[in-house]
Design a protein around this motif. Sequence first.
Motif, PDB file in Angstrom:
ATOM      1  N   VAL A  15      49.086  38.367  79.479  1.00  0.00           N
ATOM      2  CA  VAL A  15      49.955  38.998  78.479  1.00  0.00           C
ATOM      3  C   VAL A  15      51.160  39.633  79.158  1.00  0.00           C
ATOM      4  CG1 VAL A  15      50.108  40.965  76.908  1.00  0.00           C
ATOM      5  CG2 VAL A  15      48.216  39.378  76.697  1.00  0.00           C
ATOM      6  N   VAL A  16      50.920  40.382  80.229  1.00  0.00           N
ATOM      7  CA  VAL A  16      52.014  41.054  80.933  1.00  0.00           C
ATOM      8  C   VAL A  16      52.963  40.036  81.552  1.00  0.00           C
ATOM      9  CG1 VAL A  16      52.563  42.568  82.876  1.00  0.00           C
ATOM     10  CG2 VAL A  16      50.668  43.136  81.353  1.00  0.00           C
ATOM     11  N   ILE A  17      52.422  39.001  82.183  1.00  0.00           N
ATOM     12  CA  ILE A  17      53.245  37.976  82.836  1.00  0.00           C
ATOM     13  C   ILE A  17      54.089  37.228  81.808  1.00  0.00           C
ATOM     14  CG2 ILE A  17      53.139  35.767  84.057  1.00  0.00           C
ATOM     15  CD1 ILE A  17      50.658  36.956  85.535  1.00  0.00           C
ATOM     16  N   ILE A  38      56.631  32.508  71.382  1.00  0.00           N
ATOM     17  CA  ILE A  38      55.908  33.033  72.544  1.00  0.00           C
ATOM     18  C   ILE A  38      55.534  34.496  72.314  1.00  0.00           C
ATOM     19  CG2 ILE A  38      56.164  33.676  74.975  1.00  0.00           C
ATOM     20  CD1 ILE A  38      57.699  31.084  75.378  1.00  0.00           C
ATOM     21  N   GLN A  39      56.452  35.273  71.734  1.00  0.00           N
ATOM     22  CA  GLN A  39      56.156  36.680  71.449  1.00  0.00           C
ATOM     23  C   GLN A  39      54.997  36.814  70.452  1.00  0.00           C
ATOM     24  OE1 GLN A  39      57.299  39.552  72.739  1.00  0.00           O
ATOM     25  NE2 GLN A  39      58.467  38.374  74.227  1.00  0.00           N
ATOM     26  N   THR A  40      54.934  35.918  69.485  1.00  0.00           N
ATOM     27  CA  THR A  40      53.811  35.926  68.539  1.00  0.00           C
ATOM     28  C   THR A  40      52.503  35.638  69.263  1.00  0.00           C
ATOM     29  OG1 THR A  40      55.255  35.184  66.754  1.00  0.00           O
ATOM     30  CG2 THR A  40      52.891  34.853  66.446  1.00  0.00           C
ATOM     31  N   ALA A  41      52.502  34.641  70.133  1.00  0.00           N
ATOM     32  CA  ALA A  41      51.297  34.326  70.906  1.00  0.00           C
ATOM     33  C   ALA A  41      50.882  35.497  71.778  1.00  0.00           C
ATOM     34  CB  ALA A  41      51.540  33.079  71.760  1.00  0.00           C
ATOM     35  N   MET A  46      47.247  39.870  72.989  1.00  0.00           N
ATOM     36  CA  MET A  46      47.062  41.262  73.389  1.00  0.00           C
ATOM     37  C   MET A  46      46.039  41.945  72.482  1.00  0.00           C
ATOM     38  SD  MET A  46      49.846  44.340  73.445  1.00  0.00           S
ATOM     39  CE  MET A  46      50.139  44.114  71.695  1.00  0.00           C
ATOM     40  N   TYR A  47      46.168  41.793  71.171  1.00  0.00           N
ATOM     41  CA  TYR A  47      45.239  42.434  70.251  1.00  0.00           C
ATOM     42  C   TYR A  47      43.826  41.872  70.378  1.00  0.00           C
ATOM     43  CZ  TYR A  47      49.084  44.844  67.949  1.00  0.00           C
ATOM     44  OH  TYR A  47      50.152  45.657  67.681  1.00  0.00           O
ATOM     45  N   HIS A  48      43.723  40.565  70.549  1.00  0.00           N
ATOM     46  CA  HIS A  48      42.398  39.962  70.726  1.00  0.00           C
ATOM     47  C   HIS A  48      41.756  40.426  72.030  1.00  0.00           C
ATOM     48  CE1 HIS A  48      43.501  37.350  67.395  1.00  0.00           C
ATOM     49  NE2 HIS A  48      42.265  36.885  67.389  1.00  0.00           N
ATOM     50  N   THR A  49      42.530  40.497  73.103  1.00  0.00           N
ATOM     51  CA  THR A  49      41.995  40.961  74.381  1.00  0.00           C
ATOM     52  C   THR A  49      41.543  42.408  74.281  1.00  0.00           C
ATOM     53  OG1 THR A  49      43.435  39.420  75.559  1.00  0.00           O
ATOM     54  CG2 THR A  49      42.494  41.217  76.844  1.00  0.00           C
ATOM     55  N   GLY A  79      39.607  32.347  69.453  1.00  0.00           N
ATOM     56  CA  GLY A  79      40.874  32.610  68.765  1.00  0.00           C
ATOM     57  C   GLY A  79      42.050  32.647  69.717  1.00  0.00           C
ATOM     58  N   ILE A  80      41.849  33.285  70.876  1.00  0.00           N
ATOM     59  CA  ILE A  80      42.918  33.332  71.871  1.00  0.00           C
ATOM     60  C   ILE A  80      43.249  31.931  72.358  1.00  0.00           C
ATOM     61  CG2 ILE A  80      43.494  34.030  74.230  1.00  0.00           C
ATOM     62  CD1 ILE A  80      41.943  36.627  73.709  1.00  0.00           C
TER      63      ILE A  80
END
Length: 102
Positions: A15-17, A38-41, A46-49, A79-80
Motif C-alpha cells: 500500500v505504501v509503495i 490505482i488510488q481506488t485499489a 488498505m482497509y482490507h489489510t 477480496g484484496i
Amino acid sequence: MNFFWIFIALGGALVVIMDAMSEHILKGIMQVEDITRIQTAITYQMYHTLMIAILAMCSQRVSFKSRSIDQSIWLFIAGIVLFSGSLYLYTFTKLQGFFFIT
C-alpha cells in the motif's frame, strides 16, 4: 496465524509503495483515470489489510479457536487479490479480462 501476519506486513508495505509510486512516479506517465483507478485499489487494499489485522488480533485474544474469524480473514485476502489485484493488473497491462473481475 503467522501467514496472516506476514500477509498484513506485505500488504501494508505494498500500500505504501503503490501510493508513493502513484503520487510521485506515475503522475507524469499515466493518465488521470489510471491514477484514480490505482488510488481506488490502494484504498480498498488498505482497509482490507487493516480489517485483517483487527481480525488476526481478535483471533489471538479469544480463548477458543474460531473458524469463522479465520474464514473471514481468508475472504478479505480473496477480496484484496481479486479486486485490488485486478485493478492493478488492468491499469498496468490494459488487458480487458482483468477489468471484468472488478
